[in-house]
Motif scaffolding. Structure first.
Motif, PDB file in Angstrom:
ATOM      1  N   UNK A 135       6.207   7.238 -15.134  1.00 45.21           N
ATOM      2  CA  UNK A 135       5.655   6.187 -14.196  1.00 45.21           C
ATOM      3  C   UNK A 135       4.054   5.836 -14.463  1.00 45.21           C
ATOM      4  N   UNK A 136       3.446   6.884 -14.657  1.00 42.82           N
ATOM      5  CA  UNK A 136       2.059   6.996 -14.753  1.00 42.82           C
ATOM      6  C   UNK A 136       1.582   6.172 -16.137  1.00 42.82           C
ATOM      7  N   UNK A 137       2.482   6.390 -17.226  1.00 44.79           N
ATOM      8  CA  UNK A 137       2.259   6.053 -18.422  1.00 44.79           C
ATOM      9  C   UNK A 137       2.769   4.437 -18.667  1.00 44.79           C
ATOM     10  N   UNK A 138       3.577   3.871 -17.819  1.00 43.46           N
ATOM     11  CA  UNK A 138       4.338   2.848 -18.125  1.00 43.46           C
ATOM     12  C   UNK A 138       3.873   1.730 -16.972  1.00 43.46           C
ATOM     13  N   UNK A 139       3.553   2.109 -15.739  1.00 37.67           N
ATOM     14  CA  UNK A 139       3.496   0.992 -14.766  1.00 37.67           C
ATOM     15  C   UNK A 139       2.226   0.644 -14.685  1.00 37.67           C
ATOM     16  N   UNK A 140       2.188  -0.683 -14.624  1.00 34.39           N
ATOM     17  CA  UNK A 140       0.744  -1.757 -14.332  1.00 34.39           C
ATOM     18  C   UNK A 140       0.959  -1.720 -12.680  1.00 34.39           C
ATOM     19  N   UNK A 141      -0.368  -2.081 -12.189  1.00 34.18           N
ATOM     20  CA  UNK A 141      -0.172  -2.460 -10.670  1.00 34.18           C
ATOM     21  C   UNK A 141       0.361  -3.454 -10.247  1.00 34.18           C
ATOM     22  N   UNK A 142       1.575  -3.393  -9.517  1.00 36.28           N
ATOM     23  CA  UNK A 142       2.506  -4.467  -8.920  1.00 36.28           C
ATOM     24  C   UNK A 142       3.766  -4.316  -9.620  1.00 36.28           C
ATOM     25  N   UNK A 143       3.752  -3.608 -10.440  1.00 34.75           N
ATOM     26  CA  UNK A 143       5.292  -3.495 -11.181  1.00 34.75           C
ATOM     27  C   UNK A 143       6.230  -2.883 -10.261  1.00 34.75           C
ATOM     28  N   UNK A 144       7.471  -3.229 -10.438  1.00 35.71           N
ATOM     29  CA  UNK A 144       8.500  -2.827  -9.432  1.00 35.71           C
ATOM     30  C   UNK A 144       9.336  -1.923 -10.136  1.00 35.71           C
ATOM     31  N   UNK A 170      -4.665   8.712  -2.368  1.00 37.50           N
ATOM     32  CA  UNK A 170      -3.756   9.391  -1.683  1.00 37.50           C
ATOM     33  C   UNK A 170      -3.011   8.951  -0.208  1.00 37.50           C
ATOM     34  N   UNK A 171      -3.591   7.928   0.105  1.00 41.62           N
ATOM     35  CA  UNK A 171      -3.180   7.149   1.613  1.00 41.62           C
ATOM     36  C   UNK A 171      -1.748   6.469   1.120  1.00 41.62           C
ATOM     37  N   UNK A 172      -1.503   6.430  -0.179  1.00 41.77           N
ATOM     38  CA  UNK A 172      -0.279   5.697  -0.368  1.00 41.77           C
ATOM     39  C   UNK A 172       1.053   6.555  -0.287  1.00 41.77           C
ATOM     40  N   UNK A 173       0.740   8.073  -0.454  1.00 37.68           N
ATOM     41  CA  UNK A 173       1.924   8.886  -0.514  1.00 37.68           C
ATOM     42  C   UNK A 173       1.820   9.700   0.708  1.00 37.68           C
ATOM     43  N   UNK A 174       2.930  10.473   0.866  1.00 41.16           N
ATOM     44  CA  UNK A 174       3.151  11.477   1.984  1.00 41.16           C
ATOM     45  C   UNK A 174       3.353  12.859   1.182  1.00 41.16           C
ATOM     46  N   UNK A 214       8.995  -8.855 -12.163  1.00 43.49           N
ATOM     47  CA  UNK A 214       8.009  -7.676 -12.305  1.00 43.49           C
ATOM     48  C   UNK A 214       8.940  -6.482 -12.391  1.00 43.49           C
ATOM     49  N   UNK A 215      10.087  -6.468 -12.239  1.00 42.48           N
ATOM     50  CA  UNK A 215      10.919  -5.120 -12.370  1.00 42.48           C
ATOM     51  C   UNK A 215      10.812  -4.530 -13.683  1.00 42.48           C
ATOM     52  N   UNK A 216      10.303  -3.184 -13.799  1.00 46.76           N
ATOM     53  CA  UNK A 216       9.916  -2.498 -14.819  1.00 46.76           C
ATOM     54  C   UNK A 216      11.090  -1.330 -15.127  1.00 46.76           C
ATOM     55  N   UNK A 217      11.368  -0.812 -14.059  1.00 52.16           N
ATOM     56  CA  UNK A 217      12.602   0.446 -14.137  1.00 52.16           C
ATOM     57  C   UNK A 217      13.623   0.108 -13.038  1.00 52.16           C
ATOM     58  N   UNK A 218      14.934   0.777 -13.580  1.00 50.80           N
ATOM     59  CA  UNK A 218      15.826   0.985 -12.609  1.00 50.80           C
ATOM     60  C   UNK A 218      16.041   2.636 -12.457  1.00 50.80           C
ATOM     61  N   UNK A 219      15.999   3.252 -11.340  1.00 54.50           N
ATOM     62  CA  UNK A 219      16.128   4.764 -11.427  1.00 54.50           C
ATOM     63  C   UNK A 219      17.388   5.087 -10.946  1.00 54.50           C
ATOM     64  N   UNK A 220      17.906   5.995 -11.740  1.00 55.19           N
ATOM     65  CA  UNK A 220      19.462   6.204 -11.355  1.00 55.19           C
ATOM     66  C   UNK A 220      19.551   7.966 -11.362  1.00 55.19           C
ATOM     67  N   UNK A 251       5.965   8.886  -6.329  1.00 57.63           N
ATOM     68  CA  UNK A 251       5.490   8.802  -7.462  1.00 57.63           C
ATOM     69  C   UNK A 251       4.928   7.297  -8.110  1.00 57.63           C
ATOM     70  N   UNK A 252       6.032   6.430  -7.833  1.00 55.89           N
ATOM     71  CA  UNK A 252       5.771   5.218  -7.818  1.00 55.89           C
ATOM     72  C   UNK A 252       4.642   4.561  -7.304  1.00 55.89           C
ATOM     73  N   UNK A 253       4.325   4.857  -5.790  1.00 53.73           N
ATOM     74  CA  UNK A 253       3.279   4.479  -5.149  1.00 53.73           C
ATOM     75  C   UNK A 253       1.993   4.877  -5.808  1.00 53.73           C
ATOM     76  N   UNK A 254       1.941   6.256  -6.239  1.00 57.16           N
ATOM     77  CA  UNK A 254       0.680   6.957  -7.143  1.00 57.16           C
ATOM     78  C   UNK A 254       0.236   6.344  -8.155  1.00 57.16           C
ATOM     79  N   UNK A 255       1.308   5.492  -8.930  1.00 53.29           N
ATOM     80  CA  UNK A 255       1.116   4.952 -10.310  1.00 53.29           C
ATOM     81  C   UNK A 255       1.027   3.413 -10.002  1.00 53.29           C
ATOM     82  N   UNK A 256       0.670   3.080  -8.929  1.00 53.34           N
ATOM     83  CA  UNK A 256       0.339   1.563  -8.296  1.00 53.34           C
ATOM     84  C   UNK A 256       1.698   0.792  -8.415  1.00 53.34           C
ATOM     85  N   UNK A 257       2.848   1.197  -8.627  1.00 52.71           N
ATOM     86  CA  UNK A 257       3.862   0.533  -8.515  1.00 52.71           C
ATOM     87  C   UNK A 257       4.316   0.137  -7.312  1.00 52.71           C
TER      88      UNK A 257
END
Length: 399
Positions: free
Chosen positions: A108-117, A8-12, A164-170, A131-137
């Motif tokens: 994001x939770x289903x697809x991101x590994x730690x460090x994915x961008x 929870x420290x990763x998010x606000x 390491x880029x996994x997603x583009x958000x539009x 949400x990205x941060x909570x998913x360790x991205x």
């Protein structure tokens, strides 16, 4: 006391939600505050949608549904995508969640590994980064200049992509700016993405129908069909149908991702409310003419606000092309003195100062690009006029 999890420290907390809560607290204390911080239409849910929900309850549709949604709502979503976006999906490529936010979270939770961008053009909706941060991205926020209409440029996208880029958000129409990507804009971004097959595309189309000045809507999978197998197209009923409290979001995308998102959802919320899903069927399959009427009302309000704030010294206004926000530049206020002797140093200071003048807005820092503040025009003309008058008076009091 029970310790909280380090994640929870990763998010606000949501800045827009926080500002709206401050306004509610002030109103509860008897202060007359106009809230322009909430992204929620002020129109009622259309009657035929409410009637469908009531009929569903009386008909016994009050039990659990399939985790990923009812067959009836999936078919309505498939029809909507075909009719309005020329996109063809199978039922196993559709998921319904408790709002579009949950759909994004699940993806994001289903697809991101730690460090994915995740590349996130700014200004952006406040939740994408958290949400990205909570998913360790790792959120890679790309500022998009106002002189480019706050739209991501192909060269900037190409320079930001790494192994390491996994997603583009539009997001178009965009929250908070109201900017809209054209077919040509998306085609240029698609050319870059074709060179990087590891990058998936997530399009948040929640404001699709709220367009101004005769603009047309297009989405990436429609413009670049070859990229559809790695595109998740997200939408929902909240904005166009004034169904924020019904909590219906949905997406069409690759079956393997939808399956993973469904697995995650099975261990979190489970299925979305059966009653809300029945209402959403009526929304998507029923009359659509009221949407353009409401979009026209938002356009009138936009013009009203632009006319008011365009005359305020220290403020500049980008002309929104859709959604129901105005992203107001406040660089001209920085460095000015407050009546109590303090100094306006940031757009957060501006937002707090305007709250003292009984108008709740959200600072641009929350959206990744300063110095701006966002106001919602999803309120009555009378309240918008009074809010603009208060903003003008507040700015005039600075020296």
């Amino acid at each position: 006391m029970i310790p909280t999890a380090p994640r929870l420290d990763r998010i606000k907390p949501s800045p827009s939600g926080t500002m709206s809560q401050r306004a509610r607290d002030l109103r509860a204390a008897g202060v007359d505050v106009i809230t322009l911080s909430s992204g929620e239409p002020d129109f009622d849910t259309p009657e035929h949608i409410v009637d469908a929900a009531a009929a569903a309850m009386r008909g016994g549709q009050t039990r659990y549904t399939n985790i990923d949604g009812t067959p009836a709502l999936k078919q309505a979503i498939i029809g909507k995508f075909e009719r309005e976006n020329q996109l063809h999906f199978k039922p196993e490529e559709i998921i319904i969640g408790t709002g579009a936010k949950q759909v994004i979270f699940n993806a994001f939770m289903a697809s991101l590994a730690p460090g994915d961008e995740v590349i996130i053009p700014a200004p952006h909706w406040v939740s994408y980064t958290d949400i990205t941060l909570l998913a360790e991205g790792v959120p890679v926020v790309l500022p998009c200049a106002q002189n480019h209409g706050f739209r991501l440029q192909p060269g900037d996208l190409a320079a930001a992509i790494t192994p390491r880029t996994r997603w583009l958000m539009l997001n178009s129409p965009n929250n908070p700016t109201g900017s809209v990507y054209t077919r040509e804009d998306l085609a240029a971004l698609a050319e870059v993405l074709r060179q990087h097959p590891q990058v998936a595309i997530m399009t948040d189309d929640i404001y699709e129908h709220l367009l101004f000045d005769g603009r047309a809507f297009v989405t990436m999978a429609e413009v670049a069909p070859d990229l559809k197998p790695r595109t998740l197209t997200i939408n929902g009923c909240s904005k166009a149908y004034a169904m924020t409290g019904w909590r219906i979001g949905y997406a069409g995308g690759p079956a393997n991702l939808i399956k993973a998102m469904t697995k995650l959802q099975s261990q979190s919320t489970g299925p979305t409310s059966s009653i809300s899903q029945a209402a959403a069927v009526a929304a998507l399959n029923g009359p659509q003419d009221f949407i353009s009427v409401r979009a026209a009302a938002f356009q009138e309000r936009r013009d009203l606000v632009l006319g008011w704030l365009g005359r305020v010294k220290g403020l500049t206004c980008y002309r929104p092309e859709g959604a129901f926000y105005v992203y107001v530049g406040c660089a001209g206020l920085l460095g000015q003195k407050l009546p109590d002797g303090g100094t306006i140093e940031t757009d957060t200071d501006v937002a707090l100062y305007l709250l003292e003048h009984r108008v709740a807005v959200v600072q641009g820092a929350a959206y990744g690009l300063s110095p701006y503040f966002r106001i919602s025009i999803a309120t009555s003309t009378a309240l918008l006029e009074e809010a603009c008058a208060r903003i003008a008076a507040a700015c005039a009091a600075l020296t």
